[in-house]
Design a protein around this motif. Structure first.
Motif, PDB file in Angstrom:
ATOM      1  N   GLN A 713       0.822  -1.204   0.000  1.00 18.79           N
ATOM      2  CA  GLN A 713       0.000   0.000   0.000  1.00 18.79           C
ATOM      3  C   GLN A 713       0.855   1.252   0.000  1.00 18.79           C
ATOM      4  N   ALA A 716       2.287   1.639  -3.335  1.00 17.80           N
ATOM      5  CA  ALA A 716       1.287   2.117  -4.288  1.00 17.80           C
ATOM      6  C   ALA A 716       0.972   3.585  -4.057  1.00 17.80           C
ATOM      7  N   ALA A 717       0.885   3.939  -2.787  1.00 16.47           N
ATOM      8  CA  ALA A 717       0.586   5.340  -2.490  1.00 16.47           C
ATOM      9  C   ALA A 717       1.695   6.248  -2.976  1.00 16.47           C
ATOM     10  N   LYS A 718       2.914   5.798  -2.743  1.00 15.11           N
ATOM     11  CA  LYS A 718       4.037   6.612  -3.206  1.00 15.11           C
ATOM     12  C   LYS A 718       4.030   6.726  -4.724  1.00 15.11           C
ATOM     13  N   THR A 719       3.757   5.622  -5.322  1.00 16.02           N
ATOM     14  CA  THR A 719       3.731   5.646  -6.778  1.00 16.02           C
ATOM     15  C   THR A 719       2.649   6.567  -7.296  1.00 16.02           C
ATOM     16  N   LYS A 720       1.522   6.440  -6.659  1.00 18.64           N
ATOM     17  CA  LYS A 720       0.405   7.282  -7.095  1.00 18.64           C
ATOM     18  C   LYS A 720       0.698   8.748  -6.846  1.00 18.64           C
ATOM     19  N   LEU A 721       1.262   9.010  -5.703  1.00 13.82           N
ATOM     20  CA  LEU A 721       1.576  10.386  -5.390  1.00 13.82           C
ATOM     21  C   LEU A 721       2.593  10.947  -6.371  1.00 13.82           C
ATOM     22  N   SER A 722       3.596  10.131  -6.630  1.00 16.76           N
ATOM     23  CA  SER A 722       4.595  10.590  -7.581  1.00 16.76           C
ATOM     24  C   SER A 722       3.982  10.841  -8.938  1.00 16.76           C
ATOM     25  N   SER A 723       3.102   9.939  -9.288  1.00  8.26           N
ATOM     26  CA  SER A 723       2.457  10.105 -10.579  1.00  8.26           C
ATOM     27  C   SER A 723       1.616  11.376 -10.614  1.00  8.26           C
ATOM     28  N   GLN A 724       0.921  11.595  -9.544  1.00  6.39           N
ATOM     29  CA  GLN A 724       0.082  12.779  -9.504  1.00  6.39           C
ATOM     30  C   GLN A 724       0.911  14.048  -9.522  1.00  6.39           C
ATOM     31  N   ASP A 727       2.179  14.428 -12.891  1.00  2.00           N
ATOM     32  CA  ASP A 727       1.104  14.864 -13.776  1.00  2.00           C
ATOM     33  C   ASP A 727       0.745  16.316 -13.507  1.00  2.00           C
TER      34      ASP A 727
END
Length: 806
Positions: A713, A716-724, A727
């Motif tokens: 998790q 995933a959160a880090k990845t999502k945050l980085s992606s956001q 972006d």
DNA sequence: GAGTTTGAAACT
DNA sequence: CAGTTTCAAACTC
């Protein structure tokens, strides 16, 4: 010669097929013993071989002059003699050996008016199609002969009791009255049409052709293999001598495709390319999945740069003979041998065996595959009267597969790993004097290939024995081979490269580290070996091998390339490939004892923290000695400790068991626990808590699972945050640019930050006033923060001073 | 990161 | 084959 698709291996017979050796020299031949008999190495090139499981004949003899019956036995299970393998009906030769699972059927029907006469039935007929079906699979497939010299075979979508998906491997051969021969291999999706490109040659009266009968007329083979691809892949074989196509049974459960082509008129010195495509894990894959894998991993390569794409032409001038034989095996293990050797001009026999492998004359490919659950099998390659100079033998198998590559004198070896793939690709390219252009088409991978020059011994290869980690070898192939061999196993692929002479070392070939590659020392013959780990290929890129090659007297450059790791120890390859190898920290063992995990895994130390490491090519002699010593102590030292159960991981157990006394087998000290398996009766542990019902174990497992979930998790959160964030920055860039070039953070002024904080505090207060749960409050604040950010972003693109209003 | 614990490997 | 030693990884602090 080109492509050996590992998928094909899974389709291939379980037993090793013996392909008839092609006589490169008329004078001498290596007699080929019966399949059931141990292979005799050529007198001039004895090859020490070992076998653990002689019970099942699996040795393939490749000698050209092998007794017909023996050869037949090796090739097929139904045909009594080699000559009978070839249909003698007019102009048409079709050999089909029953695949163990083949249930698909093809109907051959002439649907259009054409001068081609094709039989509808499997029985041979004057029309030009003969099918040898002694217990063989019937072929029937409606086909249409188009006006443009094409035969389109429409595979029956489904036949009673047949599962095309599960039994995709279908090979049929037809011939026109003019002597044209067509071999069609359907290895792909069901329902896909097969198109045969008919050569524009004059009609020739069909005449019975017996293997060995030399004919001055050219006969054209066109082989179309459809393995999940819709595009055509015709293969045309032109040969002056009489030829016979031999198609043996296919493992229909999995698709395999091997296409090896050599362009006509290409001199022997020309570049020859070998491509082994993705291997099919015959065990782990279901029929459906195997098909998909085939589609994805299938490789078709052209024989030469000038060869048109999708078209492989096997052209042998009057002086060559190619022969490929594949025999079905009943054993779960799958073994495919494709051999092809050149023959002297007068050599009467010429055969092309499918399903999938086509070897070029003067070269031989052995494809061997065995399932993890079955004993490893050994493929032996033929020996000709002369040492085959350009013969190559490849054995590819999965989950356990072995590859034996008798490398031609100048040869390149390339190892390709497709990220995410659980298979290892090996490409062998016979090196010529010039640079070879390698065209590897590994579906699913766009990996660039940067082959590294490698020196390959020109000396005759005396032996090669694949090593199967978890399972004993069934047989050994004592055959004199060409100049190099590559042995690969399921878990790893190793190269056996020519090395400095190590006459004192006689490694137990059946127990070498997985994927060990042995190569004879140049000119030293059969007693010198270099044992290289699977990672050798990778490590070659780091220069070690060049040094070795030079010191070893390798005479020809070769390229080896690896893009990823090999599967390990029967563990899921994807896992193994994705998991970085743990560096060792050995200090006293020189990484030459089993204390060292690298060494124990048959790997070279790479990026390790070890000191005085000798587990590398620079210390090949010491390493070889160490391996021998380990094998002397324990012949199974390099075999995987964790067996693979029949039903999956549940049945996995430690082969030796642990001996834990204080850890309760609930720490990683315990090899069972470390492997995430239960202790079994093999264990001698004390106070074991690593059993199914153990509450301690369950607790640990739950904790471990929870921890893992948390890690995932967080990741995933880090990845999502980085992606956001990325972006966000990307999307705000234009606005920033338009706004005067200010960076995003420039808009978060002190005022903005304060306003944002006020908004957040206000939100928190609201939640508190409303007696919202803490989680809800936090969510509200976060949501508000998100809105604030959006406002900042939005404002950034419009004004220089974004305003924040709650 | 240093020290300890542990059990497999190696040795006798 | 059993006991001991060596070794490196796992673990603890």
């Amino acid at each position: 010669m080109e492509v050996v698709s590992p998928e094909l291996n899974s389709l291939l017979p379980d037993e090793i097929m013996d392909t008839e050796a092609i006589v490169m020299d008329d004078e001498t031949h290596c007699k080929s013993p019966a399949v059931s008999e141990p292979l005799k190495p050529c007198e001039d090139a004895p090859v020490p071989m070992e076998t653990d499981l002689p019970a099942v004949p699996e040795i393939v003899s490749l000698c050209t002059d092998a007794p017909p019956t023996q050869l037949t036995q090796a090739l097929t299970t139904s045909t009594p003699t080699d000559s009978t393998l070839c249909s003698t009906t007019s102009g048409a030769q079709l050999l089909l050996t029953p695949s163990t699972v083949s249930s698909s059927q093809l109907n051959l029907q002439t649907t259009t008016a054409s001068n081609l006469a094709v039989n509808k039935t499997t029985s041979g007929s004057p029309a030009g199609i003969s099918l040898i079906s002694g217990g063989l699979q019937k072929l029937s497939a409606p086909f249409t002969i188009s006006a443009n010299h094409q035969i389109i075979l429409n595979k029956v979508a489904s036949s009673p009791g047949a599962d095309n998906t599960r039994s995709p491997g279908i090979t049929t051969t037809s011939a026109t009255p003019g002597g044209q021969k067509f071999m069609v291999t359907t290895i792909g999706k069901s329902g896909q049409p097969i198109v045969l490109q008919l050569p524009h040659t004059g009609t020739k009266p069909g005449s019975g052709q017996v293997l060995g009968e030399a004919k001055p007329h050219q006969q054209h083979f066109k082989v179309v293999t459809i393995g999940g691809r819709t595009n055509l892949k015709p293969v045309m074989v032109s040969q002056a001598v009489s030829s016979a196509s031999q198609v043996t049974g296919l493992q229909t459960q999995q698709l395999k495709t091997v296409q090896i082509a050599k362009k006509a008129q290409v001199s022997s010195a020309g570049p020859i390319k070998y491509i082994i495509t993705k291997a099919v894990n015959s065990k782990g894959l279901t029929a459906q999945t195997s098909v998909s894998n085939v589609l994805a991993g299938r490789v078709l390569s052209t024989s030469s740069p000038v060869t048109p794409p999708r078209t492989i032409t096997l052209s042998e001038t009057l002086s060559s003979t190619s022969k490929i034989a594949i025999s079905p095996l009943k054993s779960p293990s799958k073994l495919t041998v494709v051999s092809l050797a050149s023959q002297v001009p007068n050599s009467p026999q010429k055969s092309v065996s499918l399903p999938l492998n086509m070897a070029h004359l003067g070269q031989q490919i052995l494809v061997q595959q065995s399932t993890a659950s079955s004993p490893a099998k050994v493929v032996s390659s033929q020996s000709t009267s002369q040492p085959m100079k350009s013969m190559q033998t490849m054995t590819v198998g999965a989950p356990q597969f072995k590859t034996i590559f008798p490398l031609s004198t100048p040869s390149n070896v390339q190892q390709i790993q497709v990220p995410g793939s659980r298979f290892h690709y090996v490409r062998l390219v016979t090196a010529t004097t010039g640079n070879n252009t390698i065209q590897a088409a590994s579906p699913g991978t766009n990996s660039s290939i940067a082959a590294k020059p490698m020196v390959v011994n020109t000396a005759q290869v005396r032996m090669s024995v694949p090593i199967v980690p978890a399972q004993p070898l069934k047989q050994v192939v004592p055959k004199s081979l060409a100049s190099g061999q590559v042995v690969t196993t399921q878990t790893q692929q190793r190269l056996i490269m020519p090395a400095t002479p190590l006459p004192q070392i006689q490694p137990n070939l059946t127990n070498l580290p997985p994927g060990t590659v042995l190569a004879p020392a140049p000119g030293s013959g059969n007693m010198s070996y270099t044992v290289l780990p699977a990672q050798y290929v990778t490590q070659l890129q780091q220069s070690s091998f060049v040094t070795l090659a030079g010191s070893s007297g390798f005479s020809s450059p070769a390229g080896i390339q690896t893009q990823a790791r090999l599967p390990l120890n029967g563990v899921s390859t994807s896992d193994a490939s994705s998991r970085p190898r743990k560096p060792c920290n050995c200090t006293k063992s020189q990484c030459l004892k089993l204390y060292c995990d690298c060494f124990a895994n048959g790997e070279f130390c790479q990026n390790c923290n070890c000191t005085n490491c000798s587990n590398n090519l620079e210390h090949e002699t010491e390493r070889a000695k160490a391996i021998k010593a380990c094998l002397d102590r324990n012949p199974e030292a390099f075999k995987p400790k964790i067996g693979k159960g029949k039903e999956g991981e549940a049945d996995r157990r430690h082969s030796k068991g642990c001996n834990c006394k204080r850890s309760g087998c609930l720490k990683n000290y315990c090899e069972c626990y470390e492997a995430k398996i239960m202790c079994s009766s093999n264990c001698k542990c004390v106070g074991c808590k690593n059993f199914e019902e153990s509450p301690e174990r369950k607790t640990l497992m739950h904790l471990a699972d929870a921890a893992e979930v948390r890690v995932q998790q967080q990741t995933a959160a880090k990845t999502k945050l980085s992606s956001q964030i990325s972006d966000l920055l990307t999307r705000t860039t234009p606005a920033i640019t338009s706004g005067g070039g200010r960076m995003p953070y420039a808009f978060v002024t002190k005022e903005v930050a304060e306003a944002t904080c006020e908004c957040l505090l206000e939100k928190a207060e609201q939640a508190e006033l409303n007696d919202q749960p803490q989680a809800t409050s936090e969510r509200m604040v976060l949501e508000e923060f998100g809105r604030c950010l959006m406002r900042i972003i939005s404002s950034a693109g419009k004004t220089d001073c974004p305003s924040i209003n709650c």
